[in-house]
Write an enzyme that holds these catalytic residues in place. Structure first.
Site, mmCIF file in Angstrom:
data_model
loop_
_atom_site.group_PDB
_atom_site.id
_atom_site.type_symbol
_atom_site.label_atom_id
_atom_site.label_comp_id
_atom_site.label_asym_id
_atom_site.label_seq_id
_atom_site.Cartn_x
_atom_site.Cartn_y
_atom_site.Cartn_z
ATOM 1 N N CYS A 112 -4.634 22.208 13.883
ATOM 2 C CA CYS A 112 -4.244 21.810 12.530
ATOM 3 C C CYS A 112 -2.817 22.255 12.224
ATOM 4 O O CYS A 112 -2.003 21.477 11.723
ATOM 5 C CB CYS A 112 -5.226 22.409 11.525
ATOM 6 S SG CYS A 112 -4.882 21.952 9.808
ATOM 7 N N CYS A 125 -12.969 25.100 8.070
ATOM 8 C CA CYS A 125 -13.338 24.718 6.709
ATOM 9 C C CYS A 125 -13.801 23.270 6.624
ATOM 10 O O CYS A 125 -14.716 22.951 5.867
ATOM 11 C CB CYS A 125 -12.168 24.967 5.760
ATOM 12 S SG CYS A 125 -10.621 24.182 6.280
#
Length: 353
Positions: free
Chosen positions: A101, A197
Site C-alpha cells: 500500500c 484494515c
C-alpha cells in the site's frame, strides 16, 4: 515557509503531523486518499480509509483552516494491494499488504499529486525519521520503538526522502495524544487503525481471500513429516508458516507441530516440530539497497519485531543463529543501528535448527 502536502487519514497521528507543521510555519494542504469502501460504522473497528475516516479528515482540515482534497485511489488499491494479497495467499505466500500500500499506491500518489500542484514537499503521520549520511538520505527508526513504522517503508529511496517529512518521528504516541487534546483536535481520542484494515470489513484476510478465490477456502489434510495424515486445515487462505492455532488434529502427536509448508495445487499442508521451521537463510526477490548491499547487518522479518544478526550478499541473507519461521512473501528488512539499509521479499527459505 513553503506549502506542504499533508496526507490526512482521519486519525490522530496525521492530524498532529499537520498541526505540528502548521505551528512551524509551513502551509499545509490536506489530502485524503480514498482507498476502499467500508460501512460508516467502520471507525469503531480501526479501519483507516473508509467513509468515516474521510469525514474525520475533513473535520481536521476544517479545524486547522487548511485546504482539503480527496483523491480516489480505489482502483489502484484494489489492483495493487487487495488483488496482490489474494493472489499471494493463493500461491501459499504471506504478503505484507501495508508495504504494498505504501510503496505501490500511497507514497507514489502523494508525490505525483504534489508535482501536479507545484508543491515541493509531502508529509505523513508515520512514526519514522530520516537521516542524512554523506550525500544520501536514509530512513531511520522512530524514537518510539513501540510505534516505529520503518519496516513498512523500507523501500523509500534517498530521492523520495528528499521530499518527505515525518513530523512524528521524534515523538511517542502519548505525546501525540496530549498535543491533540491540548489543541482541541476533534480526533484526539480516536482509536488507532489496525493492520490489514481493508480486510477487516470482510471479516479478516482469510475470508477476503476465500471469497475471491473459493478454492483457497476449502479444507485439506495435514501431513506430518512422515507423510501421515494427522488432521485437517480450514483452507490455505487461513494458514501461514509457523501457525498452530485453527488446525484440527485427528491424531495425538508426541511433539507440537506447526505449519511447515503449503502446497496450493493439492491444498495439502505439512506440519513439523518448530525446530525444523527455523530460518537459516532466505533468498530475496526484488531487493532494494540504499547504497551498497551490506555484508553484515541486523534483519527484521516482522513489523516491529526483534532483529537478528545476518550476513548478506545482495540477494541471499544468512542468519548467524537460526531465526523464527519465515514465510515466502514476507519482507526482510536490514538495518545498521536505527538506519534502514534496504531489503526485499522472501522468495525461498532454507529451514532447520
Amino acid at each position: 515557509m513553503a506549502r506542504i502536502l499533508v496526507a490526512l487519514s482521519g486519525g490522530v497521528d496525521s492530524a498532529v503531523a499537520a498541526l505540528t507543521l502548521q505551528s512551524l510555519g509551513w502551509e499545509p494542504i490536506g489530502i485524503h486518499l480514498r482507498l476502499f469502501d467500508s460501512d460508516p460504522e467502520s471507525i469503531a473497528e480501526g479501519v483507516c480509509c473508509g467513509d468515516q475516516a474521510a469525514f474525520d479528515a475533513r473535520l481536521v482540515a476544517n479545524w486547522l483552516g487548511i485546504p482539503f482534497y480527496v483523491r480516489d485511489l480505489r482502483e489502484e488499491f484494489s489492483r495493487e494491494v487487495a488483488g496482490m494479497t489474494v493472489e499471494s495467499y493463493a500461491r501459499a505466500e504471506t504478503p505484507n499488504p501495508c508495504i504494498a500500500c505504501n510503496h505501490r499506491v500511497r507514497i507514489p500518489a502523494l508525490l505525483r499529486l504534489a508535482d501536479s500542484l507545484g508543491i515541493p514537499a509531502v508529509a505523513t503521520g508515520h512514526y519514522v525519521r530520516k537521516v542524512r549520511v554523506g550525500d544520501r538520505w536514509y530512513l531511520a527508526e522512530a524514537r518510539d520503538g513501540r510505534r516505529d513504522q520503518s519496516y513498512a517503508l523500507y523501500r523509500l529511496t534517498s530521492e523520495d526522502l528528499e521530499r518527505l517529512e515525518f513530523p512524528l518521528g521524534e515523538l511517542d504516541k502519548e505525546t501525540v495524544r496530549q498535543r491533540a487534546r491540548a489543541a482541541g483536535l476533534p480526533v484526539a481520542d480516536k482509536a488507532a487503525s489496525v493492520d490489514l484494515c481493508f480486510a477487516k470489513t470482510a471479516g479478516g484476510v482469510g475470508n477476503l481471500v476465500a471469497a475471491a478465490r473459493p478454492e483457497t477456502g476449502k479444507p485439506g489434510p495435514l501431513l506430518d513429516e512422515h507423510g501421515r495424515v494427522v488432521g485437517r486445515h480450514p483452507g490455505i487462505a487461513y494458514v501461514t508458516i509457523g501457525q498452530r492455532s485453527g488446525l484440527q488434529w485427528d491424531k495425538t502427536v508426541p511433539e507440537r507441530r506447526y505449519v511447515a509448508s503449503i502446497d496450493p495445487a493439492t491444498r495439502t499442508v505439512a506440519v513439523a516440530p518448530r525446530a525444523r521451521l527455523l530460518t537459516r537463510s532466505v533468498t530475496l526477490r526484488d531487493p532494494i539497497w540504499h547504497g551498497e548491499p551490506p555484508k553484515r547487518a541486523q534483519a527484521r522479518i516482522r513489523y516491529q519485531g526483534p532483529r537478528f544478526e545476518v550476513t548478506c550478499d545482495g540477494e541471499r541473507v544468512e542468519f548467524l543463529d537460526p531465526g523464527p519461521p519465515l514465510a515466502p512473501g514476507q519482507a526482510v528488512v536490514l538495518y545498521d543501528g536505527p538506519r534502514v539499509l534496504g531489503g526485499g521479499t522472501a522468495a525461498s527459505v532454507e529451514r532447520g535448527a
